[in-house]
Design a protein around this motif. Structure first.
Motif, short mmCIF file in Angstrom:
data_model
loop_
_atom_site.label_atom_id
_atom_site.label_comp_id
_atom_site.label_asym_id
_atom_site.label_seq_id
_atom_site.Cartn_x
_atom_site.Cartn_y
_atom_site.Cartn_z
N TYR A 150 0.82 -1.22 0.00
CA TYR A 150 0.00 0.00 0.00
C TYR A 150 0.85 1.27 0.00
O TYR A 150 0.52 2.25 0.65
CB TYR A 150 -0.95 0.00 1.21
N PHE A 151 1.95 1.24 -0.75
CA PHE A 151 2.85 2.38 -0.77
C PHE A 151 2.29 3.51 -1.65
O PHE A 151 2.44 4.68 -1.35
CB PHE A 151 4.23 1.96 -1.30
N PHE A 152 1.66 3.15 -2.77
CA PHE A 152 1.16 4.15 -3.71
C PHE A 152 -0.28 4.53 -3.38
O PHE A 152 -1.11 3.68 -3.08
CB PHE A 152 1.22 3.62 -5.15
N SER A 153 -0.58 5.82 -3.47
CA SER A 153 -1.95 6.30 -3.27
C SER A 153 -2.71 6.23 -4.59
O SER A 153 -2.12 6.08 -5.67
CB SER A 153 -1.93 7.74 -2.77
N PHE A 154 -4.02 6.40 -4.48
CA PHE A 154 -4.83 6.39 -5.71
C PHE A 154 -4.53 7.63 -6.55
O PHE A 154 -4.60 7.57 -7.79
CB PHE A 154 -6.32 6.33 -5.36
N ASP A 155 -4.19 8.75 -5.91
CA ASP A 155 -3.79 9.95 -6.66
C ASP A 155 -2.52 9.69 -7.46
O ASP A 155 -2.37 10.17 -8.59
CB ASP A 155 -3.57 11.13 -5.70
N THR A 156 -1.60 8.93 -6.87
CA THR A 156 -0.37 8.55 -7.58
C THR A 156 -0.71 7.69 -8.79
O THR A 156 -0.13 7.85 -9.87
CB THR A 156 0.56 7.76 -6.64
#
Length: 342
Positions: free
Chosen positions: A149-155
């Motif tokens: 879960y390192f990347f966000s949905f915005d990323t």
């Protein structure tokens, strides 16, 4: 009242931070689009994209993949991080390739669970985005990090925008390089053109210390055309060209000299080693060609200690080839100051 004021402050701070991030993302996309549309070469385009993705979303691994042979395989594009060239990466590439082909949608994976080889890194956070141009799936990109879960949905949305804007630039770079390759490549044999060979030898004679030039001619080629037809004659040329390509280094240059004559330039190679290469080619062609053919070779050499010019290099090889053809064929003749037969 205090809670209400604090809530408003937190909301304003969040909105301010969000707006700053949106501005940063738009600037990043704008800068990327501007750079990619400046006619970069393929390697520069993909290297730039990789650097932008790593710096903007803090990715550990970035890979770009192009479908080949009607999606049977994928080609790793330059700019991909070194990890994707390792056997361990094949697990991720094959799995994501299959998903992208079936679903044709971007993939957002927060905690990917896969069995990997012991003592190798396991990547949990994965983003995969298809590269689509003219409604056709051309390839895909993979971005990975070891932490779940390192990347966000915005990323994820930012990556989609970057890949979307890069697809056209990628296609243009590939088409431009393909056109450049066609210009310098002989259509039938897929060897380099004579013009390209001339340019590379002239450059080598300025920048290198020595080099060997081999002029190769297919013996009795007219008889092959008369006996089997011109189509078989073309196949013979392709066979010989393939054997040349399979028996030289990456920096060596094989070219179509003209008609049934082919040429080979070996930069930085001394005469004895160049003559040995010519001898191996003569032997391999005689052993493996179908229909059976032989070739004759003329070999010349230059080094920086002697005054020389590339047209004299060609002339000496041509004279040596003439002697080889006139003294029995299926042989190598070497010409330096004096002619000698091997």
């Amino acid at each position: 009242l205090l809670a209400s004021a604090a809530g408003s402050s937190l909301e304003n701070a969040y909105l301010h931070q969000q707006s700053k991030q949106e501005i940063f993302n738009l600037q990043l996309i704008n800068e990327t689009s501007h750079c990619l549309n400046s006619n970069l070469r393929l390697v520069d385009t993909m290297t730039y994209m990789s650097e932008q993705i790593i710096s903007s979303i803090d990715a550990q691994e970035v890979g770009f993949f192009l479908f080949t042979n009607e999606h049977a395989k994928v080609k790793i594009l330059p700019g991909s991080t070194p990890y994707f060239y390792t056997p361990q990466a094949k697990i991720y590439i094959d799995y994501l390739k299959g998903k992208i082909e079936r679903e044709k949608n971007p993939l957002f994976i927060g905690d990917f669970d896969i069995q990997t080889i012991k003592n190798t890194p396991s990547f949990h956070s994965i983003l995969a985005v298809p590269m689509i141009h003219s409604e056709k799936l051309k390839g895909f990109s993979i971005v990975m990090h070891q932490k779940p879960y390192f990347f966000s949905f915005d990323t994820f949305k930012l990556l989609q925008s970057l890949i979307h804007h890069s697809s056209l630039a990628l296609t243009n770079s590939m088409l431009r390089e393909e056109l450049e390759h066609m210009i310098i490549t002989d259509h039938l044999t897929k060897l380099y053109s004579r013009k390209f060979l001339d340019e590379r030898i002239q450059r080598s004679m300025k920048e290198s210390g020595e080099g060997t030039f081999i002029l190769l001619d297919i013996d009795n080629f007219k008889e092959i055309n008369d006996t089997y037809g011109h189509q078989v004659g073309d196949q013979v040329l392709v066979q010989v060209a393939t054997l040349i390509k399979n028996n030289i280094r990456g920096e060596d240059i094989g070219a179509r000299w003209g008609g049934e004559e082919l040429a080979l330039y070996l930069p930085g190679v001394p005469l004895d080693k160049g003559a040995a290469v010519a001898g191996r080619l003569v032997k391999k062609i005689a052993e493996s060609s179908e229909p059976h053919i032989t070739v004759s070779c003329g070999v010349s050499y230059w080094n920086k200690e002697q005054v020389d010019a590339y047209n004299f290099l060609f002339k000496r090889a041509d004279e040596a080839l003439y002697i080889a053809k006139g003294t029995g064929k299926n042989k190598v003749v070497i010409q330096e100051q004096n002619i000698r037969v091997s």
